[in-house]
Write a protein that holds these residues in place. Structure first.
Motif, PDB file in Angstrom:
ATOM      1  N   PRO A   9       0.823  -1.225   0.000  1.00 48.76           N
ATOM      2  CA  PRO A   9       0.000   0.000   0.000  1.00 48.76           C
ATOM      3  C   PRO A   9       0.848   1.262   0.000  1.00 48.76           C
ATOM      4  O   PRO A   9       1.925   1.293   0.591  1.00 48.76           O
ATOM      5  CB  PRO A   9      -0.807  -0.118   1.296  1.00 48.76           C
ATOM      6  N   CYS A  10       0.359   2.289  -0.660  1.00 52.66           N
ATOM      7  CA  CYS A  10       1.063   3.581  -0.697  1.00 52.66           C
ATOM      8  C   CYS A  10       1.051   4.184   0.705  1.00 52.66           C
ATOM      9  O   CYS A  10      -0.017   4.395   1.284  1.00 52.66           O
ATOM     10  CB  CYS A  10       0.365   4.519  -1.678  1.00 52.66           C
ATOM     11  N   PRO A  11       2.229   4.487   1.270  1.00 54.38           N
ATOM     12  CA  PRO A  11       2.252   5.050   2.617  1.00 54.38           C
ATOM     13  C   PRO A  11       1.779   6.499   2.678  1.00 54.38           C
ATOM     14  O   PRO A  11       1.614   7.050   3.755  1.00 54.38           O
ATOM     15  CB  PRO A  11       3.736   4.935   3.012  1.00 54.38           C
ATOM     16  N   VAL A  12       1.547   7.101   1.515  1.00 50.05           N
ATOM     17  CA  VAL A  12       1.036   8.475   1.491  1.00 50.05           C
ATOM     18  C   VAL A  12      -0.488   8.479   1.430  1.00 50.05           C
ATOM     19  O   VAL A  12      -1.155   9.107   2.249  1.00 50.05           O
ATOM     20  CB  VAL A  12       1.627   9.260   0.294  1.00 50.05           C
ATOM     21  N   CYS A  13      -1.058   7.750   0.456  1.00 51.67           N
ATOM     22  CA  CYS A  13      -2.519   7.854   0.252  1.00 51.67           C
ATOM     23  C   CYS A  13      -3.256   6.548   0.485  1.00 51.67           C
ATOM     24  O   CYS A  13      -4.493   6.538   0.519  1.00 51.67           O
ATOM     25  CB  CYS A  13      -2.817   8.392  -1.142  1.00 51.67           C
ATOM     26  N   GLY A  14      -2.542   5.418   0.626  1.00 51.45           N
ATOM     27  CA  GLY A  14      -3.203   4.155   0.947  1.00 51.45           C
ATOM     28  C   GLY A  14      -3.601   3.307  -0.250  1.00 51.45           C
ATOM     29  O   GLY A  14      -3.978   2.148  -0.088  1.00 51.45           O
ATOM     30  N   ARG A  48       5.215   2.125  -7.717  1.00 46.37           N
ATOM     31  CA  ARG A  48       4.628   3.452  -7.912  1.00 46.37           C
ATOM     32  C   ARG A  48       3.147   3.416  -7.564  1.00 46.37           C
ATOM     33  O   ARG A  48       2.453   2.442  -7.877  1.00 46.37           O
ATOM     34  CB  ARG A  48       4.816   3.882  -9.370  1.00 46.37           C
ATOM     35  N   CYS A  49       2.699   4.468  -6.931  1.00 49.65           N
ATOM     36  CA  CYS A  49       1.278   4.571  -6.592  1.00 49.65           C
ATOM     37  C   CYS A  49       0.536   5.190  -7.778  1.00 49.65           C
ATOM     38  O   CYS A  49       0.857   6.313  -8.184  1.00 49.65           O
ATOM     39  CB  CYS A  49       1.098   5.449  -5.351  1.00 49.65           C
ATOM     40  N   PRO A  50      -0.437   4.492  -8.341  1.00 49.59           N
ATOM     41  CA  PRO A  50      -1.147   5.062  -9.486  1.00 49.59           C
ATOM     42  C   PRO A  50      -2.031   6.252  -9.116  1.00 49.59           C
ATOM     43  O   PRO A  50      -2.403   7.050  -9.978  1.00 49.59           O
ATOM     44  CB  PRO A  50      -2.012   3.902 -10.000  1.00 49.59           C
ATOM     45  N   ALA A  51      -2.337   6.391  -7.820  1.00 54.08           N
ATOM     46  CA  ALA A  51      -3.215   7.495  -7.402  1.00 54.08           C
ATOM     47  C   ALA A  51      -2.450   8.798  -7.180  1.00 54.08           C
ATOM     48  O   ALA A  51      -2.842   9.849  -7.689  1.00 54.08           O
ATOM     49  CB  ALA A  51      -3.965   7.106  -6.129  1.00 54.08           C
ATOM     50  N   CYS A  52      -1.350   8.746  -6.408  1.00 55.58           N
ATOM     51  CA  CYS A  52      -0.642  10.001  -6.079  1.00 55.58           C
ATOM     52  C   CYS A  52       0.762  10.048  -6.658  1.00 55.58           C
ATOM     53  O   CYS A  52       1.466  11.051  -6.486  1.00 55.58           O
ATOM     54  CB  CYS A  52      -0.613  10.220  -4.575  1.00 55.58           C
ATOM     55  N   ALA A  53       1.186   8.969  -7.328  1.00 57.08           N
ATOM     56  CA  ALA A  53       2.499   8.899  -8.008  1.00 57.08           C
ATOM     57  C   ALA A  53       3.685   8.839  -7.044  1.00 57.08           C
ATOM     58  O   ALA A  53       4.828   8.974  -7.473  1.00 57.08           O
ATOM     59  CB  ALA A  53       2.674  10.025  -9.023  1.00 57.08           C
TER      60      ALA A  53
HETATM   61 ZN   LIG Z   1      -0.428   7.179  -3.151  1.00 58.46          ZN
END
Ligand SMILES: [Zn+2]
Length: 253
Positions: A9-14, A48-53
């Protein structure tokens, strides 16, 4: 052979991250200056997070302090980051002095991730109330004993942390009700994109660059912690709750 972690999981946005690319562990920032270490044979996957990059190296993010000291922040670190000893701390002290020197009488400053403390020492010579704190390696120094600050700097910190959420918890715990945080990290926008190999010089495991921020990921990080966000350029940024009077020039007011 190390297998890439899945569904990290993205540690910034989940959001669920996707594997973006793989580089050799010895890829370093000095390659931008045509200095190449021999390949290590150790694969480091970036997701890479597809939501927040936001882009991260999950395997390295799970390392202990001891592993970071053994493999990255060792006696050879200076070879791939020669400016960290004095050139950069002195330049950053000069930047803060020029930006906020007029207001120094009202400033209580902390240099977060300050290493040897040279930046703070330099500001103190200019009459600042400045101290230095480094969370790495964990040394028993407690955050809640430091007090609160109205100016926090964090140069060359964000890209090195395994967990941006923990970093933000630490920083917000140090912020006074009116506080501005000045920090650096080179934005990945235009450099890390789907269907493009990870050749960007800043994506360098050997330098400990394990968290790579897009502008959007910094905006999300700020929002999640109730802070305002702004950028001076593609490498220097600020976060604040409420701006102290000596910092209102940041908004052009
Ligand atoms: Zn993210």
């Amino acid at each position: 052979m190390n297998a890439p972690a899945v569904a990290h999981p993205c540690p910034v946005c989940g959001a669920a991250t996707v594997i973006h690319d793989v580089v050799d562990f010895n890829k370093s920032c000095e390659e931008a200056r045509r200095y190449f270490l021999p390949l290590s044979g150790r694969a480091v996957y970036y997701h890479r997070c597809p939501a927040c990059a936001f882009t991260l190296a999950p395997e390295l993010c799970g390392w202990s302090d001891q592993e970071f000291q053994q493999h990255i922040y060792n006696q050879r670190y200076i070879d791939i980051d020669p400016d960290y000893v004095s050139k950069r701390p002195l330049a950053n002290a000069d930047f803060l002095q020029r930006l906020f020197g007029d207001g120094k009488a009202a400033i209580r400053h902390l240099d977060y991730g300050g290493g040897s403390g040279l930046l703070s020492q330099t500001l103190r010579l200019h009459g600042w109330d400045s101290s230095s704190y480094d969370p790495f390696p964990r040394n028993g120094q407690r955050l809640d004993e430091l007090g609160r600050f109205n100016l926090i700097s964090a140069f060359e910190v964000f890209e090195h942390v395994p967990d941006p959420a923990e970093l933000m918890q630490n920083i917000t715990a140090l912020m006074a009700d009116e506080c501005v945080v000045i920090f650096s990290t080179l934005l990945s926008d235009g450099h890390i994109e789907p269907n493009r190999r990870l050749t960007w010089w800043y994506a360098a495991p050997r330098n400990g660059h394990i968290s790579l921020f897009s502008k959007q990921s910094l905006i999300v990080l700020a929002e999640r912690h109730g802070l305002q966000f702004g950028s001076f350029n593609n490498v220097t940024h600020c976060l604040f709750n409420r701006l102290p009077p000596w910092a209102t020039k940041l908004t052009g007011a």
